[in-house]
Structures are given as C-alpha cells and as structure tokens.
Design an enzyme around this catalytic site. Structure first.
Site, short mmCIF file in Angstrom:
data_model
loop_
_atom_site.label_atom_id
_atom_site.label_comp_id
_atom_site.label_asym_id
_atom_site.label_seq_id
_atom_site.Cartn_x
_atom_site.Cartn_y
_atom_site.Cartn_z
N ASN A 249 0.84 -1.21 0.00
CA ASN A 249 0.00 0.00 0.00
C ASN A 249 0.87 1.25 0.00
O ASN A 249 1.95 1.29 0.59
CB ASN A 249 -1.00 -0.01 1.16
N GLU B 14 0.48 5.38 0.55
CA GLU B 14 -0.44 6.41 1.03
C GLU B 14 -0.01 7.80 0.57
O GLU B 14 1.06 7.99 -0.02
CB GLU B 14 -0.52 6.33 2.56
N ASN B 15 -0.89 8.76 0.84
CA ASN B 15 -0.63 10.14 0.43
C ASN B 15 -1.27 11.06 1.46
O ASN B 15 -2.29 10.71 2.06
CB ASN B 15 -1.26 10.38 -0.96
N TYR C 257 -5.52 11.77 1.63
CA TYR C 257 -5.74 10.34 1.88
C TYR C 257 -6.31 9.52 0.71
O TYR C 257 -5.80 8.44 0.42
CB TYR C 257 -6.63 10.14 3.11
N CYS D 20 -4.33 0.86 -2.19
CA CYS D 20 -4.17 -0.38 -1.43
C CYS D 20 -3.09 -1.25 -2.08
O CYS D 20 -2.82 -1.14 -3.29
CB CYS D 20 -5.46 -1.18 -1.43
N GLU E 46 -3.32 -4.31 -2.87
CA GLU E 46 -3.88 -5.21 -3.88
C GLU E 46 -3.95 -4.53 -5.25
O GLU E 46 -3.58 -5.12 -6.27
CB GLU E 46 -5.30 -5.65 -3.48
N CYS F 122 -10.49 -4.69 0.30
CA CYS F 122 -11.62 -3.75 0.36
C CYS F 122 -12.49 -3.93 -0.89
O CYS F 122 -12.08 -4.57 -1.87
CB CYS F 122 -11.13 -2.31 0.48
N CYS G 168 -10.92 -2.93 -4.28
CA CYS G 168 -9.92 -3.90 -4.79
C CYS G 168 -10.61 -5.16 -5.29
O CYS G 168 -10.19 -5.75 -6.29
CB CYS G 168 -8.90 -4.23 -3.70
N1 THU Z 1 -5.24 -1.34 2.83
C1 THU Z 1 -4.71 -2.18 1.89
O1 THU Z 1 -3.66 -1.92 1.31
N2 THU Z 1 -5.39 -3.31 1.62
C2 THU Z 1 -6.52 -3.72 2.25
O2 THU Z 1 -7.03 -4.79 1.95
C3 THU Z 1 -7.12 -2.87 3.28
C4 THU Z 1 -6.47 -1.57 3.51
C5 THU Z 1 -4.47 -0.14 3.16
C6 THU Z 1 -5.08 1.16 2.72
C7 THU Z 1 -4.43 2.12 3.70
O3 THU Z 1 -3.14 2.48 3.22
C8 THU Z 1 -4.26 1.30 4.97
O4 THU Z 1 -4.31 -0.06 4.55
C9 THU Z 1 -5.30 1.56 6.02
O5 THU Z 1 -6.57 1.43 5.51
#
Ligand code: THU
Length: 159
Positions: free
Chosen positions: A61, A63-64, A67, A72, A74, A111, A114
């Site tokens: 994952n 991030e930025n 948000y 993610c 995936e 999620c 994804c």
């Molecule tokens: N996140 C994922 O990368 N995959 C998931 O299946 C659930 C959530 C990440 C998104 C964000 O960077 C962090 O986890 C918290 O939600």
C-alpha cells in the site's frame, strides 16, 4: 417472496499445508509489507500476484497526505502485473498485513474497491483468481475473487 442463498466456502490452511508455489506467494506478500509507504495509518499491507505462466509481481500500500489518493496493496500490485504482462491471466493473489510490530492473527481481506478491480481480471481472461489471506492463525483461501464479491457488477448488463 423468494430468497436467494449464496454460499461461499473459505478453506483455512496452516502455511505448511500450502503448495510450494502458494507458500512462496504468501512469503512474498509478507516481505512486501516492509515496502509499504503508510505514514498515516501505519498499517502495512503487502500483496503478491502469481500469473498463469509463473511470473510473480508484488507490491504494497502507498499512502498520500491527501488520503484518498493512496492505493491499497492489492490494486498497486494488480495494476503493476497487468501493465507488465497484459497477455497473462493472474492465477492467485496473497495478502498480508503488518502493524504494531507484528503480522495480524486474523487475515485482512481486500476492500470492496480492490475486489471490484481484481474481479475484472476474472471476466477479462475467463479464469478464477485464488485468494490467499495470510494471518498468523492460518491462511484463508477462496477459490475465486467472485466468492468475495457475490452479485457482481461486471459490465455485462451494459451491452
Ligand atoms: N489497505 C490495503 O492496502 N489493503 C486492504 O485490503 C485494506 C487496507 C491499506 C489502505 C491504507 O493504506 C491502509 O491499509 C489503512 O486502511
């Protein structure tokens, strides 16, 4: 009134019970948690996708500060694989999450966004993607992304 029952079977394996290739995929997903850029959530997610020809693509994952811009693990991994090997169908994806200094006991699962993205590969190639969700207690295995997203919208209704 009618009702529709939707049944899904999730198998739970010890890591040692997995095939060598699935165990390797889970290990790659675990390793990739350490490449996560997640200063906001501190929730490190790794993913690894194996294609039908054996190639493995892995990601995490990202991030930025704004948000919703982040991605993610995936989708990062899936789009990476698709961009580099558009002609080969994904066969399996492994996912692992690491936070507060350890891997989670219970697996996380992708999620909704994804799931929708990955499901499109099943439609695109006419195949199934096995989903391996790693937890220290066991690995949940679903045989298809469709199992995680029943009553799917796959665009066929638009024709
Ligand atoms: N996140 C994922 O990368 N995959 C998931 O299946 C659930 C959530 C990440 C998104 C964000 O960077 C962090 O986890 C918290 O939600």
């Amino acid at each position: 009134m009618k009702s529709i029952e939707i049944k899904v079977q999730i198998q739970v394996f010890d890591v040692e019970e997995l095939s060598d290739s699935d165990r390797h995929l889970v290990e790659r997903a675990k390793e990739m948690t350490q490449t996560s850029y997640s200063p906001y959530s501190e929730f490190r997610v790794g993913a690894a996708i194996r294609l039908q020809d054996g190639q493995v693509f892995a990601g995490s994952n990202q991030e930025n500060a704004a948000y919703p811009v982040g991605s993610c693990a995936e989708r990062t991994t899936f789009f990476y694989a698709q961009a580099n090997a558009p002609e080969v169908a994904p066969e399996a994806i492994a996912i692992a999450a690491f936070t507060n200094g350890h891997f989670l006991e219970k697996p996380i699962s992708p999620c909704g966004m994804c799931r929708q993205a990955l499901l499109e590969a099943e439609t695109r190639y006419g195949t199934h993607i096995r989903v391996l969700l790693y937890g220290t207690d066991g690995v949940y295995v679903a045989q298809s992304m469709r199992d995680l997203l029943p009553l799917t919208f796959d665009g066929s209704e638009m024709a």
